[in-house]
Design a protein around this motif. Structure first.
Motif, short mmCIF file in Angstrom:
data_model
loop_
_atom_site.label_atom_id
_atom_site.label_comp_id
_atom_site.label_asym_id
_atom_site.label_seq_id
_atom_site.Cartn_x
_atom_site.Cartn_y
_atom_site.Cartn_z
N UNK A 4 0.85 -1.18 0.00
CA UNK A 4 0.00 0.00 0.00
C UNK A 4 0.89 1.24 0.00
N UNK A 5 0.61 2.15 -0.91
CA UNK A 5 1.36 3.40 -0.93
C UNK A 5 0.36 4.54 -0.86
N UNK A 6 0.73 5.59 -0.18
CA UNK A 6 -0.21 6.69 0.00
C UNK A 6 -0.08 7.72 -1.13
N UNK A 7 -1.08 8.58 -1.18
CA UNK A 7 -1.14 9.57 -2.26
C UNK A 7 0.04 10.53 -2.27
N UNK A 8 0.53 10.90 -1.09
CA UNK A 8 1.68 11.82 -1.04
C UNK A 8 2.91 11.19 -1.68
N UNK A 80 -0.90 12.61 -11.16
CA UNK A 80 -0.69 11.84 -9.94
C UNK A 80 -2.01 11.24 -9.44
N UNK A 81 -3.11 11.98 -9.56
CA UNK A 81 -4.41 11.46 -9.13
C UNK A 81 -4.83 10.28 -10.00
N UNK A 82 -4.56 10.37 -11.30
CA UNK A 82 -4.86 9.26 -12.21
C UNK A 82 -4.03 8.03 -11.84
N UNK A 83 -2.76 8.25 -11.54
CA UNK A 83 -1.89 7.15 -11.12
C UNK A 83 -2.42 6.54 -9.82
N UNK A 84 -2.82 7.38 -8.87
CA UNK A 84 -3.35 6.88 -7.60
C UNK A 84 -4.60 6.03 -7.82
N UNK A 85 -5.46 6.45 -8.74
CA UNK A 85 -6.66 5.66 -9.05
C UNK A 85 -6.28 4.30 -9.61
N UNK A 87 -3.41 2.68 -9.23
CA UNK A 87 -2.76 1.90 -8.19
C UNK A 87 -3.80 1.32 -7.24
N UNK A 88 -4.77 2.14 -6.85
CA UNK A 88 -5.82 1.67 -5.94
C UNK A 88 -6.62 0.53 -6.58
N UNK A 89 -6.94 0.66 -7.87
CA UNK A 89 -7.67 -0.41 -8.56
C UNK A 89 -6.86 -1.70 -8.60
N UNK A 90 -5.56 -1.56 -8.87
CA UNK A 90 -4.70 -2.76 -8.90
C UNK A 90 -4.63 -3.39 -7.52
N UNK A 91 -4.48 -2.58 -6.50
CA UNK A 91 -4.37 -3.11 -5.14
C UNK A 91 -5.68 -3.75 -4.68
N UNK A 92 -6.80 -3.29 -5.23
CA UNK A 92 -8.10 -3.85 -4.87
C UNK A 92 -8.39 -5.12 -5.68
#
Length: 96
Positions: A4-8, A80-85, A87-92
């Motif tokens: 898990x990596x955070x948005x910052x 960065x927000x697109x990347x975070x989305x 990453x979150x989808x992959x992690x889910x």
């Protein structure tokens, strides 16, 4: 990137990748500067290379940001927000 990596952290890493692509220090890359605009001097080939580096770094699949007809890329913050989305989808457990 595993775990898990955070948005910052995502914002910092995306900013560093962009800074490397334009050969500037990270401090010279404001969060609100447009990635596809003339401010950073990234051409379409540079956008493709940057997209590949982002995909490899985060183990995600990005939309083709340099494709004709693609929407405007937006700011560093939006990328960065697109990347975070992604990453979150992959992690889910979502598809890459």
């Amino acid at each position: 990137m595993d775990g898990i990596i955070d948005n910052d952290l995502i914002v910092a890493r995306v900013r560093a990748l962009i800074a490397d692509a334009v050969r500037q220090p990270v401090a010279a890359i404001p969060l609100d500067v447009r990635v596809d605009g003339s401010e950073l001097g990234i051409d379409s080939l540079g956008l493709i290379k940057l997209t590949v580096r982002i995909e490899e770094t985060f183990d995600i699949t990005m939309p083709d940001l340099a494709a004709p007809g693609a929407g405007p890329l937006g700011s560093v913050r939006e990328v960065a927000a697109l990347v975070a989305e992604q990453v979150a989808a992959r992690q889910a457990g979502g598809a890459r």
